[in-house]
Write a protein that holds these residues in place. Structure first.
Motif, PDB file in Angstrom:
ATOM      1  N   UNK A 122       9.835   1.386   4.911  1.00 26.32           N
ATOM      2  CA  UNK A 122      10.801   0.845   6.180  1.00 26.32           C
ATOM      3  C   UNK A 122      11.210   2.107   6.801  1.00 26.32           C
ATOM      4  N   UNK A 123      11.497   3.186   6.069  1.00 29.30           N
ATOM      5  CA  UNK A 123      12.239   4.272   7.041  1.00 29.30           C
ATOM      6  C   UNK A 123      11.055   5.379   7.415  1.00 29.30           C
ATOM      7  N   UNK A 124       9.917   4.967   7.098  1.00 25.47           N
ATOM      8  CA  UNK A 124       8.781   5.590   7.931  1.00 25.47           C
ATOM      9  C   UNK A 124       7.959   6.881   6.576  1.00 25.47           C
ATOM     10  N   UNK A 125       8.291   6.474   5.423  1.00 27.99           N
ATOM     11  CA  UNK A 125       7.752   7.462   4.251  1.00 27.99           C
ATOM     12  C   UNK A 125       6.683   6.877   3.753  1.00 27.99           C
ATOM     13  N   UNK A 126       5.613   7.489   3.250  1.00 31.22           N
ATOM     14  CA  UNK A 126       4.418   7.072   2.330  1.00 31.22           C
ATOM     15  C   UNK A 126       4.947   7.404   1.154  1.00 31.22           C
ATOM     16  N   UNK A 127       4.342   6.211   0.135  1.00 35.51           N
ATOM     17  CA  UNK A 127       4.718   6.310  -1.220  1.00 35.51           C
ATOM     18  C   UNK A 127       3.173   6.493  -1.906  1.00 35.51           C
ATOM     19  N   UNK A 128       2.817   7.504  -2.716  1.00 32.65           N
ATOM     20  CA  UNK A 128       1.480   7.664  -3.227  1.00 32.65           C
ATOM     21  C   UNK A 128       1.449   8.479  -4.590  1.00 32.65           C
ATOM     22  N   UNK A 178       0.741  -1.267  -0.161  1.00 34.95           N
ATOM     23  CA  UNK A 178       0.043   0.038   0.125  1.00 34.95           C
ATOM     24  C   UNK A 178       0.720   1.255  -0.105  1.00 34.95           C
ATOM     25  N   UNK A 179       2.022   1.141   0.235  1.00 34.63           N
ATOM     26  CA  UNK A 179       3.016   2.516   0.492  1.00 34.63           C
ATOM     27  C   UNK A 179       2.801   3.165   1.645  1.00 34.63           C
ATOM     28  N   UNK A 180       2.298   2.454   2.691  1.00 36.02           N
ATOM     29  CA  UNK A 180       1.660   3.204   3.980  1.00 36.02           C
ATOM     30  C   UNK A 180       2.594   2.560   5.061  1.00 36.02           C
ATOM     31  N   UNK A 181       3.516   3.187   5.824  1.00 34.65           N
ATOM     32  CA  UNK A 181       4.157   2.784   7.005  1.00 34.65           C
ATOM     33  C   UNK A 181       3.359   2.195   8.118  1.00 34.65           C
ATOM     34  N   UNK A 182       3.781   1.177   8.607  1.00 36.50           N
ATOM     35  CA  UNK A 182       3.163   0.342   9.747  1.00 36.50           C
ATOM     36  C   UNK A 182       3.136   1.311  11.006  1.00 36.50           C
ATOM     37  N   UNK A 183       1.776   1.878  11.161  1.00 38.38           N
ATOM     38  CA  UNK A 183       1.554   2.719  12.319  1.00 38.38           C
ATOM     39  C   UNK A 183       0.061   2.397  12.780  1.00 38.38           C
ATOM     40  N   UNK A 184      -0.334   3.164  13.971  1.00 35.90           N
ATOM     41  CA  UNK A 184      -1.766   2.892  14.080  1.00 35.90           C
ATOM     42  C   UNK A 184      -2.630   3.916  13.701  1.00 35.90           C
ATOM     43  N   UNK A 185      -2.331   4.631  12.741  1.00 33.68           N
ATOM     44  CA  UNK A 185      -3.024   5.736  12.171  1.00 33.68           C
ATOM     45  C   UNK A 185      -4.174   5.263  11.065  1.00 33.68           C
ATOM     46  N   UNK A 186      -3.578   4.430  10.091  1.00 39.10           N
ATOM     47  CA  UNK A 186      -4.750   4.052   9.242  1.00 39.10           C
ATOM     48  C   UNK A 186      -5.869   3.463   9.500  1.00 39.10           C
ATOM     49  N   UNK A 187      -7.170   3.621   8.519  1.00 40.00           N
ATOM     50  CA  UNK A 187      -8.420   3.365   9.065  1.00 40.00           C
ATOM     51  C   UNK A 187      -8.446   1.789   9.150  1.00 40.00           C
ATOM     52  N   UNK A 188      -7.456   0.947   8.447  1.00 39.14           N
ATOM     53  CA  UNK A 188      -7.650  -0.369   8.468  1.00 39.14           C
ATOM     54  C   UNK A 188      -7.201  -0.863  10.090  1.00 39.14           C
ATOM     55  N   UNK A 189      -6.316  -0.142  10.819  1.00 37.28           N
ATOM     56  CA  UNK A 189      -6.079  -0.441  12.319  1.00 37.28           C
ATOM     57  C   UNK A 189      -7.261   0.027  12.891  1.00 37.28           C
ATOM     58  N   UNK A 190      -7.830   1.320  12.652  1.00 35.47           N
ATOM     59  CA  UNK A 190      -8.818   1.754  13.446  1.00 35.47           C
ATOM     60  C   UNK A 190     -10.146   0.607  13.290  1.00 35.47           C
ATOM     61  N   UNK A 191     -10.238   0.112  12.123  1.00 34.01           N
ATOM     62  CA  UNK A 191     -11.602  -0.724  12.094  1.00 34.01           C
ATOM     63  C   UNK A 191     -11.404  -2.156  12.738  1.00 34.01           C
ATOM     64  N   UNK A 192     -10.097  -2.568  12.687  1.00 32.28           N
ATOM     65  CA  UNK A 192      -9.856  -3.909  13.724  1.00 32.28           C
ATOM     66  C   UNK A 192      -9.876  -3.718  15.143  1.00 32.28           C
ATOM     67  N   UNK A 193      -9.521  -2.381  15.697  1.00 32.01           N
ATOM     68  CA  UNK A 193      -9.903  -2.018  16.899  1.00 32.01           C
ATOM     69  C   UNK A 193     -11.330  -1.826  17.376  1.00 32.01           C
ATOM     70  N   UNK A 194     -12.003  -1.357  16.212  1.00 31.23           N
ATOM     71  CA  UNK A 194     -13.496  -1.176  16.516  1.00 31.23           C
ATOM     72  C   UNK A 194     -13.991  -2.761  16.507  1.00 31.23           C
ATOM     73  N   UNK A 195     -13.656  -3.588  15.949  1.00 31.36           N
ATOM     74  CA  UNK A 195     -14.155  -4.937  15.653  1.00 31.36           C
ATOM     75  C   UNK A 195     -14.031  -5.688  17.211  1.00 31.36           C
TER      76      UNK A 195
END
Length: 473
Positions: free
Chosen positions: A266-272, A112-129
């Motif tokens: 891996x260095x914390x940057x997003x690619x889009x 996805x080009x998105x670093x592994x943090x707790x910010x994305x909605x995919x993580x928020x939705x797993x937390x809600x579930x």
């Protein structure tokens, strides 16, 4: 002359900009209000600033563009009522939900080009579930911030590629949702908004847009992620160009024709991609911007830090002997470190810097040097040097020394002078997409002369030595 309306729903403030486009771009009026976390109040705030902004408009509005912070959204029931407050990008989320997601999809950040943090909605939705088993079955829609406003105006649920990408549920180009990731979050088909291609309209306004002071029939566009919108509108569109967007959070946006995705993520940057879809972007985010100033004010209220920063003269700059690592809540990039904190080095040697004005210089210097580090790290992942730098945002306007200090890095530097460049940029993008403005138009920028800052390169070397040593402890 054509009038267009831009909305920017930011982390701290929601803005509406009425913009006139012809051979140039001019802001007619701007209205601001604090951004609520209650979803109903958020929509009411957006409607209020739009109505006030449009109150004196004598000509019809040709198009509407909506930009917003990313990684923020809410769960809605079948009738569109919010089941949660706005779940913001800076909320606290138990890291185990991210760990669970990555256990199922270990390659997800690189896909996805998105670093592994707790910010994305995919993580928020797993937390809600996991944490709200009573609420999750009632959810019928998930909407990001811009998507909420677009729906209120049009009745259609849609988003754009720059915001879709930030959810960690779309591919790297943000042009569609990943079914496997949706399944792991327990989402049914149709819960997420449709993803509009770059330039594609959401829909025309309906009669419900009357609450925003708008008639039916005006095309509405999701402009996209606020930092990406501000960068594009400020003319940062060609490979090599860099924007540094300074607000509550900071984002460095580099346009590129190549990106080493795995190493960058891996260095914390997003690619889009850019908002017009024409090129790739590397984005480095940092909470060490407005948040650092707020942190310092809480720790040292008598310093009146922002007032002192406003008073600093870039052409009479005295480089601080102190080294400040400006991380009030961890470091996102480079070298991500959630445990990083604010550190001050050199106090015992440079006691003359410890009075309030000296501390103000040291804090600003730390912020500018961290930005330089981000830009240089991005150059490695892009495989080429930057060609030019544009600064934009509220702090670039309010702190006169910021842009001149950034310009000392040796890159041709400009500052966007248009008021509220993200809201104005969303309006400009809507005009271009509606065919009412030339795609070559940009917001106004001015050249920035480098500060007279002897010793700043040495201070940067000390900064890097300190931050890299801190990371090894």
């Amino acid at each position: 002359m054509t009038l267009v309306l831009g909305l920017d729903i930011g982390s701290t403030t929601t803005k509406a900009a009425l913009v006139a486009v012809s051979a140039e771009v001019s802001v007619v009026r701007v209205v601001r209000t604090p951004t609520p976390t209650d979803v109903t109040e958020l929509l009411a705030a957006c409607a209020a600033v739009a109505r006030e902004c449009l109150a004196d408009a004598r000509d019809p509005i040709a198009a509407i563009g909506i930009a917003s912070m990313a990684e923020s959204g809410t769960a809605l029931d079948g009738d569109g009522r919010p089941l949660t407050p706005l779940l913001r990008w800076d909320r606290r989320v138990d890291p185990r939900h991210l760990d669970d997601l990555l256990a199922r999809h270990p390659e997800l950040p690189f896909m996805t080009g998105v670093p592994a943090t707790t910010k994305p909605a995919a993580v928020a939705l797993r937390a809600l579930r996991a944490e709200r088993p009573d609420l999750f079955p009632a959810m019928r829609h998930w909407a990001g911030v811009a998507d909420l406003v677009a729906h209120a105006l049009t009745g259609v649920r849609a988003t754009d590629h720059t915001l879709a990408t930030r959810t960690m549920m779309a591919g790297g180009d943000g042009d569609g949702w990943d079914d496997a990731v949706l399944a792991s979050t327990g989402l049914a088909a149709g819960v997420l908004p449709d993803v509009r291609a770059p330039g594609e309209v959401v829909a025309p306004t309906t009669g419900d847009a009357g609450g925003f002071g708008l008639p039916a029939g005006i095309p509405v566009y999701i402009a996209g992620h606020d930092h990406a919108v501000g960068a594009w509108a400020s003319g940062v569109r060609n490979p090599g160009a860099v924007a540094d967007s300074l607000g509550t959070a900071e984002a460095v946006v580099r346009v590129t024709d190549a990106a080493a995705t795995r190493a960058a993520v891996a260095d914390g940057f997003s690619v889009g991609r850019t908002v017009d879809g024409s090129a790739r972007t590397l984005l480095g985010g940092s909470r060490a911007c407005g948040a650092m100033i707020e942190w310092w004010d809480a720790q040292h209220p008598a310093d009146r830090l922002l007032d002192r920063l406003r008073e600093l003269d870039p052409q009479r700059w005295v480089t601080s002997g102190m080294t400040v690592l400006p991380y009030p809540s961890g470091r996102q990039c480079p070298r991500p470190d959630p445990t990083a904190g604010v550190e001050i080095h050199g106090v015992e040697i440079h006691r003359d810097d410890t009075h309030p004005a000296g501390r103000a210089r040291a804090v600003l210097q730390g912020l500018v040097l961290h930005s330089r580090w981000m830009r240089e790290a991005i150059e490695i992942h892009a495989g080429s040097a930057a060609t030019d730098l544009t600064l934009l945002g509220s702090l670039a306007d309010r702190i006169p020394s910021w842009a001149p200090l950034a310009a000392t890095a040796g890159i041709p530097t400009r500052r966007t002078t248009t008021d509220e460049p993200v809201a104005a940029g969303a309006a400009l993008l809507s005009a271009v997409r509606a065919g009412a403005a030339s795609p070559d138009l940009t917001l106004e920028r001015t050249d920035v002369a480098p500060a007279t800052a002897a010793g700043l390169d040495d201070a940067y070397r000390r900064f890097l030595e300190t931050v890299l040593t801190e990371g090894e402890r």
